[in-house]
Design a protein around this motif. Structure first.
Motif, PDB file in Angstrom:
ATOM      1  N   GLY A 146       0.810  -1.208   0.000  1.00 42.78           N
ATOM      2  CA  GLY A 146       0.000   0.000   0.000  1.00 42.78           C
ATOM      3  C   GLY A 146       0.842   1.256   0.000  1.00 42.78           C
ATOM      4  N   ALA A 147       1.897   1.248   0.821  1.00 43.39           N
ATOM      5  CA  ALA A 147       2.774   2.417   0.879  1.00 43.39           C
ATOM      6  C   ALA A 147       3.501   2.635  -0.442  1.00 43.39           C
ATOM      7  CB  ALA A 147       3.776   2.256   2.016  1.00 43.39           C
ATOM      8  N   LEU A 148       3.994   1.556  -1.041  1.00 40.86           N
ATOM      9  CA  LEU A 148       4.711   1.686  -2.310  1.00 40.86           C
ATOM     10  C   LEU A 148       3.803   2.209  -3.413  1.00 40.86           C
ATOM     11  CD1 LEU A 148       7.128  -1.365  -2.674  1.00 40.86           C
ATOM     12  CD2 LEU A 148       7.716   1.068  -2.650  1.00 40.86           C
ATOM     13  N   ALA A 149       2.587   1.726  -3.473  1.00 42.57           N
ATOM     14  CA  ALA A 149       1.659   2.212  -4.485  1.00 42.57           C
ATOM     15  C   ALA A 149       1.462   3.720  -4.361  1.00 42.57           C
ATOM     16  CB  ALA A 149       0.325   1.481  -4.373  1.00 42.57           C
ATOM     17  N   GLN A 150       1.324   4.191  -3.128  1.00 41.46           N
ATOM     18  CA  GLN A 150       1.159   5.623  -2.894  1.00 41.46           C
ATOM     19  C   GLN A 150       2.426   6.389  -3.253  1.00 41.46           C
ATOM     20  OE1 GLN A 150      -1.377   7.435  -2.162  1.00 41.46           O
ATOM     21  NE2 GLN A 150      -0.379   9.383  -1.661  1.00 41.46           N
ATOM     22  N   LEU A 151       3.579   5.898  -2.827  1.00 40.23           N
ATOM     23  CA  LEU A 151       4.837   6.602  -3.064  1.00 40.23           C
ATOM     24  C   LEU A 151       5.189   6.653  -4.549  1.00 40.23           C
ATOM     25  CD1 LEU A 151       6.816   5.175  -0.029  1.00 40.23           C
ATOM     26  CD2 LEU A 151       6.200   7.574  -0.374  1.00 40.23           C
ATOM     27  N   ILE A 152       4.921   5.573  -5.263  1.00 37.42           N
ATOM     28  CA  ILE A 152       5.182   5.569  -6.709  1.00 37.42           C
ATOM     29  C   ILE A 152       4.284   6.575  -7.405  1.00 37.42           C
ATOM     30  CG2 ILE A 152       4.944   4.195  -8.815  1.00 37.42           C
ATOM     31  CD1 ILE A 152       5.878   1.767  -7.125  1.00 37.42           C
ATOM     32  N   ALA A 153       3.011   6.610  -7.020  1.00 39.00           N
ATOM     33  CA  ALA A 153       2.077   7.554  -7.638  1.00 39.00           C
ATOM     34  C   ALA A 153       2.507   8.988  -7.397  1.00 39.00           C
ATOM     35  CB  ALA A 153       0.662   7.317  -7.099  1.00 39.00           C
ATOM     36  N   VAL A 154       2.922   9.302  -6.184  1.00 38.10           N
ATOM     37  CA  VAL A 154       3.365  10.669  -5.864  1.00 38.10           C
ATOM     38  C   VAL A 154       4.649  11.003  -6.611  1.00 38.10           C
ATOM     39  CG1 VAL A 154       4.242  12.148  -4.015  1.00 38.10           C
ATOM     40  CG2 VAL A 154       2.212  10.735  -3.629  1.00 38.10           C
ATOM     41  N   ALA A 155       5.579  10.048  -6.667  1.00 32.89           N
ATOM     42  CA  ALA A 155       6.863  10.304  -7.316  1.00 32.89           C
ATOM     43  C   ALA A 155       6.705  10.507  -8.818  1.00 32.89           C
ATOM     44  CB  ALA A 155       7.829   9.152  -7.047  1.00 32.89           C
ATOM     45  N   VAL A 156       5.890   9.681  -9.455  1.00 31.26           N
ATOM     46  CA  VAL A 156       5.694   9.795 -10.899  1.00 31.26           C
ATOM     47  C   VAL A 156       4.944  11.071 -11.235  1.00 31.26           C
ATOM     48  CG1 VAL A 156       4.571   8.733 -12.886  1.00 31.26           C
ATOM     49  CG2 VAL A 156       5.872   7.327 -11.299  1.00 31.26           C
ATOM     50  N   GLY A 157       4.021  11.495 -10.366  1.00 27.41           N
ATOM     51  CA  GLY A 157       3.374  12.786 -10.514  1.00 27.41           C
ATOM     52  C   GLY A 157       2.266  12.805 -11.541  1.00 27.41           C
ATOM     53  N   GLY A 158       1.931  14.019 -11.978  1.00 22.87           N
ATOM     54  CA  GLY A 158       0.817  14.218 -12.892  1.00 22.87           C
ATOM     55  C   GLY A 158      -0.372  14.817 -12.164  1.00 22.87           C
ATOM     56  N   SER A 159      -1.508  14.839 -12.846  1.00 27.39           N
ATOM     57  CA  SER A 159      -2.732  15.353 -12.249  1.00 27.39           C
ATOM     58  C   SER A 159      -3.233  14.405 -11.159  1.00 27.39           C
ATOM     59  CB  SER A 159      -3.801  15.514 -13.329  1.00 27.39           C
ATOM     60  OG  SER A 159      -4.174  14.235 -13.834  1.00 27.39           O
ATOM     61  N   SER A 160      -4.231  14.854 -10.423  1.00 26.09           N
ATOM     62  CA  SER A 160      -4.810  13.991  -9.388  1.00 26.09           C
ATOM     63  C   SER A 160      -5.341  12.697  -9.987  1.00 26.09           C
ATOM     64  CB  SER A 160      -5.932  14.737  -8.655  1.00 26.09           C
ATOM     65  OG  SER A 160      -5.427  15.864  -7.973  1.00 26.09           O
ATOM     66  N   ALA A 161      -5.967  12.805 -11.173  1.00 31.83           N
ATOM     67  CA  ALA A 161      -6.494  11.607 -11.826  1.00 31.83           C
ATOM     68  C   ALA A 161      -5.376  10.676 -12.262  1.00 31.83           C
ATOM     69  CB  ALA A 161      -7.349  12.006 -13.029  1.00 31.83           C
ATOM     70  N   GLU A 162      -4.273  11.244 -12.767  1.00 38.71           N
ATOM     71  CA  GLU A 162      -3.140  10.419 -13.199  1.00 38.71           C
ATOM     72  C   GLU A 162      -2.483   9.728 -12.013  1.00 38.71           C
ATOM     73  OE1 GLU A 162      -1.616  12.780 -17.202  1.00 38.71           O
ATOM     74  OE2 GLU A 162      -1.071  13.549 -15.216  1.00 38.71           O
ATOM     75  N   ALA A 208      -3.991   8.896  -9.229  1.00 41.47           N
ATOM     76  CA  ALA A 208      -4.912   7.849  -8.795  1.00 41.47           C
ATOM     77  C   ALA A 208      -4.810   6.627  -9.707  1.00 41.47           C
ATOM     78  CB  ALA A 208      -6.340   8.389  -8.776  1.00 41.47           C
ATOM     79  N   LEU A 209      -4.655   6.872 -11.012  1.00 40.28           N
ATOM     80  CA  LEU A 209      -4.508   5.759 -11.954  1.00 40.28           C
ATOM     81  C   LEU A 209      -3.228   4.980 -11.677  1.00 40.28           C
ATOM     82  CD1 LEU A 209      -5.308   4.194 -14.515  1.00 40.28           C
ATOM     83  CD2 LEU A 209      -4.121   5.952 -15.853  1.00 40.28           C
ATOM     84  N   THR A 210      -2.118   5.691 -11.448  1.00 39.27           N
ATOM     85  CA  THR A 210      -0.851   5.019 -11.148  1.00 39.27           C
ATOM     86  C   THR A 210      -0.959   4.222  -9.862  1.00 39.27           C
ATOM     87  OG1 THR A 210       0.373   6.802 -12.245  1.00 39.27           O
ATOM     88  CG2 THR A 210       1.612   5.361 -10.770  1.00 39.27           C
ATOM     89  N   ARG A 211      -1.593   4.799  -8.854  1.00 42.18           N
ATOM     90  CA  ARG A 211      -1.737   4.093  -7.580  1.00 42.18           C
ATOM     91  C   ARG A 211      -2.558   2.822  -7.747  1.00 42.18           C
ATOM     92  NH1 ARG A 211      -3.837   7.875  -5.015  1.00 42.18           N
ATOM     93  NH2 ARG A 211      -6.005   7.190  -5.078  1.00 42.18           N
ATOM     94  N   ARG A 212      -3.668   2.903  -8.471  1.00 38.49           N
ATOM     95  CA  ARG A 212      -4.498   1.708  -8.685  1.00 38.49           C
ATOM     96  C   ARG A 212      -3.750   0.660  -9.499  1.00 38.49           C
ATOM     97  NH1 ARG A 212      -8.519   5.678  -9.630  1.00 38.49           N
ATOM     98  NH2 ARG A 212      -8.345   5.349 -11.891  1.00 38.49           N
ATOM     99  N   LEU A 213      -2.986   1.113 -10.483  1.00 34.40           N
ATOM    100  CA  LEU A 213      -2.192   0.185 -11.284  1.00 34.40           C
ATOM    101  C   LEU A 213      -1.196  -0.573 -10.411  1.00 34.40           C
ATOM    102  CD1 LEU A 213      -1.209  -0.811 -14.125  1.00 34.40           C
ATOM    103  CD2 LEU A 213       0.374   1.133 -14.094  1.00 34.40           C
TER     104      LEU A 213
END
Length: 263
Positions: free
Chosen positions: A46-62, A64-69
């Motif tokens: 769970g933590a990694l999914a969040q950290l990867i999404a924040v690090a990769v960046g983009g819009s809020s929707a992007e 969220a998509l990275t985190r779900r992926l």
């Protein structure tokens, strides 16, 4: 590839959460981030999914998509977390300046880039090559670490500092390897067929370049700033431009000791 070691250790995750709670208490301004990144999650996945999404960046929707992926990848393939745990332990074992696992998760961009690559590689292997390329491009732009999704990278790999690291298409890197900043491992720019194959426990020192259809044997050491255009036998040090073989490496585990000195 990979060692037959246990998957994510509950004690390691408990330690990370305790460290995050302590940071939040000592530095209240950081408390919201500690909770968002670590405390609110039940496990490393769970933590990694969040950290990867924040690090990769983009819009809020992007994001969220990275985190779900990432969450889906970790749910469908638990071996990704086993490997992430081995990768996480690598800097703890090899970098005496590393304060702890929480520091690796939050501040070692080489670690986050490596875990994001592993998700893009899974996409590539499943035939979703365009999605893999898109994630790869966003990782590269955000973290300045470029790992092609077709590359194959073993476990317990340590990318120290990370900035400028480039690992090209078709490259194979073995377990327990350590890679410092500005390292390039790629096909020959002259069009020679084949990509480098890096063995187990290799140390690729800062600024080293390994190009073309070459094999770097297990436990070899490539000196800082060296240009490797020919294969290097196991347990051997190579240095220079172009690299020459200096001697058998006196340290049988150069990637673990991170010693860039030359014989």
């Amino acid at each position: 590839m990979g060692l037959a070691l246990p998957a994510e250790s509950p004690s390691l995750w408990d330690t990370i959460q305790r460290e995050a709670v302590a940071v939040a208490a000592a530095e209240p301004v950081l408390a919201p981030w500690m909770h968002e990144a670590i405390v609110n999650h039940n496990d490393l996945a769970g933590a990694l999914a969040q950290l990867i999404a924040v690090a990769v960046g983009g819009s809020s929707a992007e994001k969220a998509l990275t985190r779900r992926l990432a969450e889906r990848a970790y749910r469908d393939d638990p071996s990704l977390i086993e490997t992430a745990t081995l990768d996480l332990r690598a800097p703890l074992d090899r970098d005496p300046a590393c304060p702890g696992a929480l520091h690796v998760l939050l501040h070692f961009k080489g670690y986050i880039a490596l875990q994001a690559y592993r998700i893009s590689h899974r996409l590539w292997e499943s035939g979703r090559t365009e999605f893999a390329r898109e994630l790869h491009g966003r990782i590269t732009q955000a973290l300045h670490v470029c790992i092609h999704p077709s590359a194959t990278i073993g476990s317990a790999v340590f990318i120290d500092h990370g900035t400028g690291v480039t690992i090209g298409e078709g490259v194979v890197i073995g377990d327990d390897t350590s890679i410092l900043q500005d390292v390039t491992v790629s096909r020959s720019p002259g069009g020679q067929a084949g990509a480098p194959r890096i063995g187990r426990g290799v140390l690729l020192s800062a600024g080293a370049m390994v190009l073309g259809n070459v094999h770097i044997g297990d436990f070899a050491k490539i000196g800082a700033g060296s240009l490797v255009l020919a294969s290097v036998p196991p347990g051997t040090t190579a240095v220079g431009v172009p690299a020459r073989l200096v001697s058998r490496t006196p340290d049988p585990r150069p990637a673990l000791n991170m010693d860039q000195s030359l014989p």
